[in-house]
Each structure stands twice: as structure tokens, then as C-alpha cells.
Design an enzyme around this catalytic site. Structure first.
Site, PDB file in Angstrom:
ATOM      1  N   ASP A   1      -4.873  -1.502   7.029  1.00 41.05           N
ATOM      2  CA  ASP A   1      -5.193  -2.808   6.450  1.00 41.05           C
ATOM      3  C   ASP A   1      -4.805  -3.901   7.435  1.00 41.05           C
ATOM      4  O   ASP A   1      -4.420  -5.011   7.062  1.00 41.05           O
ATOM      5  CB  ASP A   1      -4.414  -2.950   5.129  1.00 41.05           C
ATOM      6  CG  ASP A   1      -4.802  -4.192   4.350  1.00 41.05           C
ATOM      7  OD1 ASP A   1      -5.936  -4.681   4.541  1.00 41.05           O
ATOM      8  OD2 ASP A   1      -3.975  -4.689   3.567  1.00 41.05           O
TER       9      ASP A   1
ATOM     10  N   LYS B   1      -9.888  -1.561   7.083  1.00 41.75           N
ATOM     11  CA  LYS B   1     -10.454  -2.891   6.850  1.00 41.75           C
ATOM     12  C   LYS B   1     -11.279  -3.276   8.070  1.00 41.75           C
ATOM     13  O   LYS B   1     -10.864  -3.042   9.204  1.00 41.75           O
ATOM     14  CB  LYS B   1      -9.306  -3.878   6.650  1.00 41.75           C
ATOM     15  CG  LYS B   1      -9.755  -5.314   6.501  1.00 41.75           C
ATOM     16  CD  LYS B   1      -8.751  -6.106   5.702  1.00 41.75           C
ATOM     17  CE  LYS B   1      -7.595  -6.610   6.564  1.00 41.75           C
ATOM     18  NZ  LYS B   1      -6.629  -7.359   5.720  1.00 41.75           N
TER      19      LYS B   1
ATOM     20  N   ASP C   1       3.866  -1.584  17.270  1.00 41.84           N
ATOM     21  CA  ASP C   1       2.490  -2.069  17.429  1.00 41.84           C
ATOM     22  C   ASP C   1       1.572  -0.852  17.481  1.00 41.84           C
ATOM     23  O   ASP C   1       1.756   0.031  18.322  1.00 41.84           O
ATOM     24  CB  ASP C   1       2.428  -2.877  18.741  1.00 41.84           C
ATOM     25  CG  ASP C   1       1.038  -3.452  18.985  1.00 41.84           C
ATOM     26  OD1 ASP C   1       0.091  -3.024  18.269  1.00 41.84           O
ATOM     27  OD2 ASP C   1       0.905  -4.316  19.857  1.00 41.84           O
TER      28      ASP C   1
ATOM     29  N   TRP D   1       0.859  -1.204   0.000  1.00 43.21           N
ATOM     30  CA  TRP D   1       0.000   0.000   0.000  1.00 43.21           C
ATOM     31  C   TRP D   1       0.893   1.252   0.000  1.00 43.21           C
ATOM     32  O   TRP D   1       0.566   2.252  -0.615  1.00 43.21           O
ATOM     33  CB  TRP D   1      -0.930   0.007   1.223  1.00 43.21           C
ATOM     34  CG  TRP D   1      -2.132  -0.903   1.080  1.00 43.21           C
ATOM     35  CD1 TRP D   1      -2.172  -2.069   0.388  1.00 43.21           C
ATOM     36  CD2 TRP D   1      -3.428  -0.705   1.625  1.00 43.21           C
ATOM     37  NE1 TRP D   1      -3.416  -2.634   0.464  1.00 43.21           N
ATOM     38  CE2 TRP D   1      -4.227  -1.814   1.239  1.00 43.21           C
ATOM     39  CE3 TRP D   1      -4.016   0.259   2.418  1.00 43.21           C
ATOM     40  CZ2 TRP D   1      -5.567  -1.958   1.595  1.00 43.21           C
ATOM     41  CZ3 TRP D   1      -5.359   0.118   2.798  1.00 43.21           C
ATOM     42  CH2 TRP D   1      -6.131  -0.979   2.382  1.00 43.21           C
TER      43      TRP D   1
HETATM   44  N1  SAM Z   1      -1.493  -3.460   3.570  1.00 43.72           N
HETATM   45  C1  SAM Z   1      -0.387  -4.324   3.613  1.00 43.72           C
HETATM   46  C2  SAM Z   1       0.241  -4.418   2.259  1.00 43.72           C
HETATM   47  O1  SAM Z   1      -0.467  -4.243   1.337  1.00 43.72           O
HETATM   48  O2  SAM Z   1       1.395  -4.734   2.137  1.00 43.72           O
HETATM   49  C3  SAM Z   1      -0.733  -5.706   4.112  1.00 43.72           C
HETATM   50  C4  SAM Z   1      -1.188  -5.702   5.521  1.00 43.72           C
HETATM   51  S1  SAM Z   1      -1.423  -7.280   6.138  1.00 43.72           S
HETATM   52  C5  SAM Z   1      -2.904  -7.735   5.444  1.00 43.72           C
HETATM   53  C6  SAM Z   1      -1.835  -7.016   7.777  1.00 43.72           C
HETATM   54  C7  SAM Z   1      -0.691  -6.528   8.587  1.00 43.72           C
HETATM   55  O3  SAM Z   1      -1.168  -6.079   9.843  1.00 43.72           O
HETATM   56  C8  SAM Z   1       0.319  -7.595   8.935  1.00 43.72           C
HETATM   57  O4  SAM Z   1       1.502  -7.366   8.271  1.00 43.72           O
HETATM   58  C9  SAM Z   1       0.470  -7.547  10.396  1.00 43.72           C
HETATM   59  O5  SAM Z   1       1.797  -7.669  10.779  1.00 43.72           O
HETATM   60  C10 SAM Z   1      -0.122  -6.180  10.714  1.00 43.72           C
HETATM   61  N2  SAM Z   1      -0.568  -6.068  12.106  1.00 43.72           N
HETATM   62  C11 SAM Z   1      -1.424  -6.846  12.769  1.00 43.72           C
HETATM   63  N3  SAM Z   1      -1.601  -6.403  13.984  1.00 43.72           N
HETATM   64  C12 SAM Z   1      -0.844  -5.304  14.128  1.00 43.72           C
HETATM   65  C13 SAM Z   1      -0.607  -4.396  15.160  1.00 43.72           C
HETATM   66  N4  SAM Z   1      -1.177  -4.549  16.331  1.00 43.72           N
HETATM   67  N5  SAM Z   1       0.204  -3.400  14.923  1.00 43.72           N
HETATM   68  C14 SAM Z   1       0.781  -3.229  13.752  1.00 43.72           C
HETATM   69  N6  SAM Z   1       0.602  -4.063  12.741  1.00 43.72           N
HETATM   70  C15 SAM Z   1      -0.189  -5.079  12.927  1.00 43.72           C
END
Ligand code: SAM
Length: 822
Positions: A119, A159, A94, A60
Site C-alpha cells: 500500500d 496500490k 526502505d 493492514w
Molecule cells: N497500509 C498502511 C496502513 O494501512 O497502515 C498505510 C500505508 S501508507 C498509505 C503508505 C506508506 O508507504 C507510508 O507509511 C510510507 O512511509 C510508506 N512508504 C513510502 N515509500 C516507501 C518506501 N520506499 N519504502 C517503504 N515504505 C515506504
């Protein structure tokens, strides 16, 4: 992103996967944000500062970097490390922590983000802390960061998963943004529960209730609303188990209600939903009444006993029965519709009403016709614009108008003067006043345009005239036969004339002539003139061989002295038009073959006439077919020069008589001594040494129009064909354009694919336009006869032909060539 998902598992390696690979995006999800951005007004192109929450692996961010203006600030954060990306700031954190918040503030400094993207999907199995957060809570955290960093009017894309928290989240979004919409971009798999919510127009409230972003407050369980008894009744099959136990008020597990309560209740569905049984009281007089209803069946009464086991159909039956019961007990009386008394209309009003209706119908009809006309006109204009039609001022249409305008005989027909006009006797038709007032008899005003009806009328008139002519002829034939029966020997001698029919006719005509000559002096009827001319020619050639008494008497008259006539040859006779009324004035002007030829030649004018063969039988057959008849009639006389037209015109108007024409024929060019002169000299003399006779304006115009018509015919055809070709090409081009636009707009395809597809389309189009391949005709003779398969040495398309076919083809070509030359 979780590595637990296998990339090669079924359905994962879809076109977005390959497309992302091709485009260099780190994840296929890049296309989700591309599609969302396209659908919601290209907000990325307008964003100078973008925050991407949960950005790993960073696709993204890549998209934002491509679409945002140059030098935009793009910050990506994820709980897992993100490989460095050009033009983007990324850090690991995070998003639910204070650390992320402060880091973000550090990068943002005093700026505000135009767009915040989220996302995030919780990484299951990373640790108990992460697992504790559900997707909705993560979204709410993302929203919190967005609210802190977004500029007023900014955009937040997040999302969410379809869950019971969805509506609660939506409500929160709606409090903070002007416009909130949920979408599922095509790149998002259908099997996935994810949807994206696009929130536009951040309200940036100065004071915010902290509870609005508190997961505990937002996702707090609310007490269940009123029970949906409707669903219970109409979808009884889908029974939900009540694990929570029974209603507080309802301590009884089994509930029964008197059936009359169900009938009287205003909420029958609720009664059915909440009740186990409908009790019947046989003593109740109302029930006794209801029992007499035809619909009160034993089956229905059985249904009353246990409502919880009933299906949709049973409930419907019960509700229908209730309606009948209420009617019987007259419980719905108040709901009866008001009866409005309508006064009867009196006679006058009735007539007015009818008139109005008729008027309305007429108006509608007129409108329809007008619309139809307009449509036709529009079509015509379009056709003309496409060069498919030549305008009315040239071409066939103009020719028609011209013909009608010059010799518009409408008025003459109506007044019954057409017949006389055809004989060229002006004095019989017009007086001086008529000539001024009824000028349209011969030169129609421009405004007068013949309608179809008029053409029909003319045709009928001509048919009638033709019938009259036939009648007259048959009468004459009868007279002749009677004469023959009387045994008139003198008449027998006329056998020398080639055509017997013509002889009879000539004799009859001669007789008529004698009679009429007495009456009208030197003024001859054109029909009679024709016959007399033939007669003179014949008799002169037979002088000495013995004439009839009458003929002798006739030719002893001094007026025939010095008149030379030739017997018309058979060929000439065949070409000669039948002196029928349809020949109109031109026939009347033909004094004798020789005279006319001479005079017209001298004048440089040439009278050409395409006549119907003198074949009455043919005419009789044709008479059924009106169109053919009309066409034949129109072709009777074709005047090719202005001089000839002038002459015909003058004869028709009676401005000149046949004698004038004869006189005109005698001039210094008439009798040239061509003996001993070379052919080329005679030809040249014929062409140039002649009288230049003045022509009338009308005749010149008529010929001009005729020529235009002739010229326009091929031009029109060619123009139409060209127009059609152009139109087809344009349509093909338009189609190609549309298709290529669609291809170009398709964001799922790479540029290379798009270019390939478009060039393929172009190739297809040009291929279609190629001319047909040449066909080689192979004539197999001798041993080769009946050979199958491709003959040796023949390339491309070929066709086997046999000898007969070849000869036929040659003959056909020869004939076509011959006719073409003619
Ligand atoms: N939008 C991204 C892309 O297109 O490359 C893909 C995102 S992926 C579907 C979801 C991401 O959310 C993961 O890489 C995961 O590590 C991240 N994620 C989940 N929980 C999170 C948190 N609490 N803080 C930061 N990132 C988090």
C-alpha cells in the site's frame, strides 16, 4: 504516513475514520484491505504467511492479524518506524533497498508468503532518493519482492495510480499471475487517484527475464502508434497541440488534396484528418457532375477550403455528401447486396404455409392456456399451503359438489322431464331401463361436475319454467274473470278465503282437479293436490254456510269422510312455499300442513324450507338478475334432516306417494293423549318417543355434505383470516431477516451499530403488531356540550359523541344482539 495531511480537512474525517477509531485500527485504510479481501474470496483467511510492504502505521497488519489463521506469520515493513503490533513482526526499511530484501529473507527463513500486500505511497519531501521514485516504480519494486517471496498460487495486492504507466504495470502483472484485476474499494476516496490491483495465482516461473521487473525497461517510452484521425474528425473541438512538431514525412505544414481523391479514397476519415484543404478542379468532368448534386451546396464548398476549422457536424455532412457522390459516380457497385430471386409459391404450398401458421398459432394458444392453468393451480396450492383455502373435500365447494351430485337435474332438463319429475311421478319419467341407464338423473356420478355453462343452462330452464307457470296462472286468472263476468254467484261465496288471489287460484285448481281426476283416477297432480288441500280445509270449515254446487258435489264423495283439515292461518300461509315448479319434489310431498308436520315430527325429521315470499312482483324484479334468481331458486327448499331428505327423495323418484306418507303418519305415536301431562314430559316424549325411519345412503350423504358445508363456512373464514395473518407475519419476518442480513454484512458498521439497528427494526416490528388502542367514547351532556379539548379524567384515545349518536349506537347494538340470538 505523511503528517502534512490535515486530518480535519474537509472530507477526511469520514465514517471510515470513526469506524477505524472505534475498531481500534490505526488507519482508516484498514477498510480498504477488508473490502478487497471480502471481494476476492477471503484470501487472508487462507494465508499463513503475509508480508505487508509499506505497512506504517500498521492497520493492514492489524487486519491480517485478525483474519489470518492463528499463529500466522505477519511481517510488516515501512520506511518509517511502525509501533509494535501484537502477532506481527515489523521492521523499518526502505523496500527499494537491498537491506530490506535481506532483512525480509532473514525473517522469512525458508518459508514462502501466501500473500504480499503493498500500500506504498512515496513520501514526498523525505529526501531526494524517495522523491525520485514514482508510485509506479515503487509498485514495481514491491512486485520484485513479492516475486522473490511468494509461494506458487499466492496473492499479490498492490496500490497503483492511474497514470500512463498503469497499462504497462498491468501487462507485467499479467505475465506473472493467472488472474489480474483492478478494483477500487468503497473505502478508497473517489477523489483519490489510487486503485488496487489484485493479482491471484502466482505463476512462480522458474526462469524470469530480469527486464520484466526493471523499471527502465518496463516504463520505457514507446514510439507513438498510428495517429487517431477518427478522433480528429469526430472530436475536432478537442485539439491536441503537437509539441513534438510535425510528422517526419510531412515537411509541408499545409496539405491540400483534390476533392475527388477524398471521394474515391477508401479511408475518407484519414483524408479529412490529415488534410487542410480539398481542392476543386472545375475542369474535371466528374466534379462537374458532382456539382449538380443537390447536396453540393456553396456552404459545403466553403467547408472544403479549410478543414481544420470545421466541426463535427461539417465533417458528417461531408461524409454524407461523399456517399452520394460515390453513388453518382457508381463507385460502390461492387458492394451492392446480392439480389436473390425468390420463387413464387404455388397454391398448395400457400395453403400448407397458411395451415402451418394456423397450427403454430393454435399451439401457442394452447401453450398459453396451459401455462395460465398451471399458474392458477400453483397459486391455489400456495394459498392452500398458507392455509388460506380449505381443500375441496370439505367446505362450501364440497357442499356444492354434493348438491350437484345428489340432485343433478342436468339430464332431466335436457330430456324435458324435469317438470314431471318435480311432480313426483316416476312412472311418467322413467321406465325400468331408464332407471338403470339414467341413474345420474337423481344421483350423479362422481365424475360429473357441473360446469358454469350447465348452471347457466339450468338457470335458463328454470326461468322458462317459471315463465310458463306465470303464463298458466294468468290464463287461469283470465278464465276466472270470464267466469265472474258471466255472473256465477256460487263462486262469489268463496270470498271467505283470506287471500283473493289464492281463492281464484284454488278455484281454478279445483276445476283442474275435477277434470284430471276423471282422467287419472286417484293419482293426483301435486300442484292440484296443494290447491285441493286448501280447498278442503276451507270448505270443511265453511260447511253449513252454503257451498257451491260443484264443491258440494265434490265433498259428497266418500273419500272425504273422516278427513280433518284445518284452515291455514295467515301466518302459516305466508310461510308456506308457493307451489311453483321450482319447489320441485318437496312441494309435491306436502299433503296438508298438518299431515306433514305430524309425520315429520313423528319421524324426528323436520322439514324446513326457506321460501321466497309469495311475491310475484319481487320475482319479476329479480328475474333480470340471473345470479339472484339462481340463488333464490337454490334457497327454495332446505331440507335439514336425513329423514326429510329421504322422504323428498322418495317422492321425487316416485317411490312413495302422498298417500304413503299419510299412512305413515298414522302410527302409535300419532295421537298421544297429552292432556294433564307436564310440559317437560311432552317435550321429552316428542324427542324420544318416535318412529325411527330408515334413511337412504344418498340422503345421509347429502345431509353430511350440507353439514360439512355449514361447518366449513365459519371454519373456512377463520382459517383464511388466520392464514392471512400468518402470511403477513411471515412477510414481515422475511423483510426483517433480509434487512438484518444486509446490516450484518455491512463491513462499514461496527458490531454495536449493527446490533442497535437490528434491535430497532425488531422493536418496530413488534410495535406494529400491537393491538389498536382502546377508544373511549365520551358523551358530553348538559353544560359540557360542545366542550373542546380532552375531557377531564380521560386517558388515551377518546371520541366525543352526542346524545343522538349514543342512542343510535345503542339501538344498533340492541338490534344486532337480537338478530344474533335468532
Ligand atoms: N497500509 C498502511 C496502513 O494501512 O497502515 C498505510 C500505508 S501508507 C498509505 C503508505 C506508506 O508507504 C507510508 O507509511 C510510507 O512511509 C510508506 N512508504 C513510502 N515509500 C516507501 C518506501 N520506499 N519504502 C517503504 N515504505 C515506504
Amino acid at each position: 504516513m505523511g503528517k502534512t495531511q490535515k486530518k480535519n480537512s474537509k472530507g477526511r474525517l469520514d465514517r471510515y475514520y470513526y469506524l477505524a477509531k472505534e475498531k481500534g485500527y490505526r488507519a482508516r485504510s484498514s477498510f480498504k484491505i477488508i473490502q478487497i479481501n471480502e471481494k476476492y474470496g477471503h484470501f487472508l483467511e487462507k494465508s499463513k504467511v503475509v508480508i505487508d510492504l509499506c505497512a506504517a502505521p500498521g492497520s493492514w497488519c492489524q487486519v491480517a492479524s485478525n483474519l489470518c489463521p492463528v499463529n500466522s506469520l505477519i511481517i510488516g515493513v515501512d520506511i518509517v518506524p511502525i509501533k509494535p503490533l501484537p502477532n506481527c513482526i515489523t521492521f523499518q526499511s526502505d523496500i527499494t533497498t537491498e537491506d530490506c530484501r535481506s532483512k525480509l529473507r532473514g525473517y522469512m527463513k525458508t518459508w514462502k508468503a501466501d500473500t504480499v500486500l503493498h500500500d506504498g505511497a512515496p513520501n514526498v519531501g523525505l529526501g531526494w532518493v524517495q522523491d525520485a521514485f514514482t508510485q509506479s516504480q515503487l509498485t514495481l519494486q514491491a512486485l520484485k519482492l513479492a516475486v522473490e517471496n511468494l509461494v506458487a498460487g499466492g496473492t499479490f495486492v498492490t496500490k497503483v495510480f492511474r497514470s500512463k504507466d498503469y497499462n504497462k504495470l498491468m501487462w507485467v502483472f499479467q505475465q506473472l499471475f493467472e488472474k489480474v484485476e483492478a478494483t477500487k474499494p468503497p473505502a478508497s476516496r473517489n477523489v483519490s487517484a489510487e486503485i488496487f490491483v489484485v493479482c491471484k495465482g502466482f505463476k512462480a516461473p522458474k526462469k524470469l527475464d530480469p527486464r520484466i521487473l526493471d523499471p527502465k525497461e518496463v516504463f520505457e517510452e514507446l514510439a507513438d502508434g498510428p495517429q487517431n484521425n477518427e478522433a480528429k474528425v469526430f472530436n475536432p473541438e478537442k485539439k491536441r497541440r503537437r509539441r513534438e512538431g510535425y510528422d517526419e514525412d510531412n515537411f509541408l505544414q499545409f496539405k491540400s488534396v483534390p476533392v475527388l481523391e477524398f471521394v474515391r479514397s477508401d479511408t475518407p476519415i484519414d483524408v479529412l484528418g490529415e488534410t487542410n484543404r480539398l481542392e476543386i478542379d472545375d475542369e474535371d468532368p466528374e466534379w462537374r457532375l458532382l456539382k449538380k448534386l443537390r447536396k453540393t451546396t456553396p456552404e459545403l464548398m466553403e467547408c472544403f477550403k479549410d478543414l481544420k476549422v470545421l466541426g463535427k457536424k461539417d465533417f458528417r455532412n461531408m461524409l454524407r455528401w461523399r456517399k452520394l457522390a460515390r453513388e453518382l459516380l457508381q463507385l460502390d457497385e461492387d458492394d451492392k447486396p446480392l439480389e436473390v430471386e425468390v420463387e413464387e409459391l404455388n397454391e398448395e404450398e400457400l395453403i400448407d404455409k397458411e395451415l402451418d401458421q394456423v397450427r403454430a398459432r393454435q399451439l401457442a394458444k394452447q401453450k398459453r392456456e396451459k401455462r395460465k392453468k398451471n399458474e392458477m393451480k400453483q397459486k391455489e396450492i400456495t394459498r392452500m399451503q398458507m392455509n388460506m383455502l380449505t381443500p375441496m373435500d370439505i367446505g362450501i365447494e364440497a357442499g356444492n359438489i354434493g348438491r350437484e351430485s345428489l340432485f343433478n337435474l342436468k339430464h332431466a332438463e335436457k330430456t324435458g322431464q324435469l317438470k314431471d319429475l318435480a311432480k313426483g311421478k316416476r312412472r311418467m319419467i322413467f321406465n325400468e331401463d331408464d332407471l338403470i341407464e339414467d341413474n345420474d338423473i337423481h344421483i350423479a356420478s362422481d365424475a360429473e361436475v357441473e360446469s358454469d355453462q350447465e348452471v347457466d343452462e339450468l338457470e335458463d330452464q328454470l326461468n322458462a319454467m317459471y315463465d310458463a307457470f306465470k303464463q298458466r296462472k294468468s290464463e287461469r286468472d283470465a278464465k276466472f274473470r270470464a267466469k265472474q263476468a258471466r255472473g256465477d254467484d256460487d263462486d262469489e261465496k268463496w270470498d271467505g278465503i283470506q287471500d283473493k288471489g289464492s281463492d281464484e287460484e284454488s278455484e281454478a285448481e279445483a276445476k283442474d282437479y275435477e277434470e284430471e281426476d276423471d282422467e287419472s283416477g286417484s293419482e293426483l297432480d301435486s300442484d292440484d293436490d296443494e290447491a285441493i288441500n286448501k280447498l278442503i280445509a276451507k270448505l270443511k270449515s265453511e260447511k253449513g254456510s252454503g257451498l257451491s254446487k260443484k264443491a258440494d258435489l265434490l265433498f259428497s264423495n266418500s273419500i272425504f269422510d273422516g278427513v280433518e283439515a284445518q284452515i291455514p292461518t295467515k301466518a302459516a300461509k305466508q310461510q308456506e312455499p308457493t307451489p311453483s315448479p321450482s319447489n320441485l319434489s318437496t312441494t309435491a310431498s306436502l299433503d296438508s300442513d298438518e299431515e306433514v308436520e305430524d309425520s315429520s315430527d313423528d319421524e324426528g325429521g323436520r322439514i324446513e324450507y326457506v321460501s321466497r315470499e309469495d311475491n310475484e312482483d319481487e320475482d319479476m324484479l329479480d328475474s333480470d338478475d340471473e345470479d339472484v334468481n339462481l340463488r333464490n331458486h337454490q334457497k327454495d327448499v332446505e331440507l335439514a334432516t336425513a329423514q326429510a331428505m329421504t322422504m323428498a327423495h322418495q317422492l321425487a323418484l316416485g317411490q312413495k306417494t302422498k298417500h304413503d306418507l299419510v299412512d305413515d303418519g298414522f302410527n302409535r305415536y300419532s295421537f298421544r293423549d297429552s292432556e294433564g301431562l307436564p310440559d317437560w314430559f311432552i317435550e321429552d316424549e316428542k324427542k324420544h318417543s318416535k318412529i325411527n325411519k330408515p334413511i337412504t345412503k344418498e340422503a345421509a350423504l347429502a345431509i353430511k355434505e350440507k353439514m360439512k358445508q355449514l361447518n366449513a363456512r365459519p371454519i373456512k373464514k377463520v382459517a383464511e383470516a388466520k392464514g392471512r395473518k400468518k402470511m403477513r407475519a411471515m412477510a414481515r419476518l422475511e423483510k426483517l431477516k433480509k434487512k438484518s442480513d444486509l446490516i450484518a454484512e455491512d463491513s462499514e458498521k461496527s458490531e454495536r451499530d449493527k446490533a442497535d439497528e437490528i434491535s430497532k427494526l425488531m422493536r418496530k416490528l413488534t410495535k406494529k403488531q400491537k393491538t389498536k388502542p382502546k377508544v373511549t367514547y365520551v358523551y358530553a351532556k348538559g353544560q359540557n356540550k360542545g366542550l373542546s379539548g380532552r375531557p377531564k379524567g380521560v386517558k388515551g384515545k377518546y371520541r366525543m359523541v352526542d346524545g343522538v349518536m349514543k342512542n343510535e349506537m345503542r339501538a344498533l347494538r340492541r338490534i344486532a344482539k337480537k338478530h344474533g340470538r335468532k
